[in-house]
Design an enzyme around this catalytic site. Structure first.
Site, PDB file in Angstrom:
ATOM      1  CG  ASP A 257      39.552  64.763  44.224  1.00 49.91           C
ATOM      2  OD1 ASP A 257      39.743  65.790  44.896  1.00 49.91           O
ATOM      3  OD2 ASP A 257      38.759  64.718  43.263  1.00 49.91           O
TER       4      ASP A 257
ATOM      5  CG  ASN B 266      41.424  45.007  40.507  1.00 44.63           C
ATOM      6  OD1 ASN B 266      42.016  44.393  39.629  1.00 44.63           O
ATOM      7  ND2 ASN B 266      40.216  45.496  40.323  1.00 44.63           N
ATOM      8  CG  ASP B 267      42.291  49.259  42.860  1.00 47.89           C
ATOM      9  OD1 ASP B 267      41.699  48.906  43.903  1.00 47.89           O
ATOM     10  OD2 ASP B 267      41.680  49.584  41.824  1.00 47.89           O
TER      11      ASP B 267
ATOM     12  CD  GLN C 275      36.138  42.565  46.981  1.00 45.02           C
ATOM     13  OE1 GLN C 275      36.861  41.843  47.665  1.00 45.02           O
ATOM     14  NE2 GLN C 275      35.618  42.145  45.841  1.00 45.02           N
TER      15      GLN C 275
ATOM     16  CG  ASP D 238      36.613  40.723  36.618  1.00 49.11           C
ATOM     17  OD1 ASP D 238      36.595  39.524  36.295  1.00 49.11           O
ATOM     18  OD2 ASP D 238      36.801  41.644  35.806  1.00 49.11           O
ATOM     19  N   GLY D 239      34.955  40.871  40.978  1.00 46.67           N
ATOM     20  CA  GLY D 239      35.026  41.172  42.406  1.00 46.67           C
ATOM     21  C   GLY D 239      35.114  39.923  43.267  1.00 46.67           C
TER      22      GLY D 239
END
Length: 280
Positions: free
Chosen positions: A163, A133-134, A234, A59-60
């Site tokens: 956090d 993704n995010d 990434q 997926d990356g």
């Protein structure tokens, strides 16, 4: 279709062998190709000279390809050589069948929402990116809390001592956000989720935001020395106190080949064991 970019995840031993097989197959069909080696943290590349992209990895690898391909509306053909395969939905043994369907114009496509992320430092734009993704705002050292002020469409939403903060698309809702207690969103939704990371307030809960939302996240004074925003796990970018991050849904969507709702829900059950009682 005249030219393809084949992205090879160099950490997967089988990716090079499969890349050569696919390249030879494309040549027989009169389609040119280039290879690109991806190590998980490659710089963004301009894909404007290609008609479609093939990813050989997990997926990356798809996340990297989507950030670059969506700018030009290019479809991504994702062959899964990874562990989960939520978005890399083409299995290695079926690539030829699925590729034929794609080249014949018979493939099923999924369009996935992406985030547009921009960082302002004063009046200057110092960073921008897309995310399938995010986008995660956090201290570099996990033991440090940060202070964030969040607005939605210019109206105050919350002040967080935590956090960090995860902003995820429906695609990314099954990733880091889910691990932090965020909601799982159907991939076809036009929405995104805000998930606090270990907030100091018990009232801080994940929120699903509508597609017209523009989030404005300000980095407030805190003890943490090093704060980053990381896109898709990434692209880390260092932030400073006073920086403002703007996040919204991007106008253009990622276009994934051979994806379907059925494959998503099958992956949800088989990969994340979202199936109720044991052995359901």
């Amino acid at each position: 279709m005249k030219k393809a970019l084949i992205i090879i995840n160099v950490s997967k031993d089988e990716s090079m062998t499969l890349a050569k097989e696919i390249a030879a197959y494309l040549e027989k069909k009169g389609i040119q190709h280039d290879f690109y080696s991806f190590d998980g943290f490659a710089d963004n590349t301009d894909f404007k000279d290609y008609d479609f992209v093939i990813t050989l990895g997990g997926d990356g690898t798809v996340l990297y390809a989507a950030r670059n391909a969506s700018k030009y509306g290019l479809p991504v053909f994702p062959v899964n050589l990874g562990e989960f395969g939520f978005i890399a939905s083409v299995q290695p043994e079926e690539w030829k069948k699925e590729l034929d369907l794609f080249l014949e114009g018979k493939s099923v496509f999924e369009k996935r929402s992406m985030l547009k992320v921009t960082v302002l430092r004063g009046d200057k734009k110092v960073y921008s990116s897309l995310s399938l993704n995010d986008a995660v705002i956090s201290a570099v050292r996990g033991v440090s809390t940060i202070m964030l002020s969040v607005k939605r469409n210019d109206l105050p939403l919350c002040n967080l001592k935590a956090d960090g903060l995860i902003l995820s698309t429906p695609t990314g809702s099954t990733a880091y956000s889910a691990a932090a207690g965020g909601p799982i969103l159907a991939p076809e939704l036009e929405a995104f989720a805000l998930t606090p990371l270990n907030s100091f307030s018990l009232s801080s809960r994940p929120v699903v935001l509508s597609p017209d939302s523009l989030l404005e996240v300000s980095i407030e004074k805190c003890r943490a020395k090093d704060i980053t925003i990381t896109v898709d796990g990434q692209e880390p970018f260092p932030l400073k106190i006073g920086d403002t991050i703007f996040v919204s849904l991007n106008r253009k969507k990622a276009k994934l080949v051979a994806g379907s709702a059925e494959k998503f829900y099958n992956a949800l059950r088989s990969k994340l064991n979202w199936s109720g009682v044991p052995h359901a």
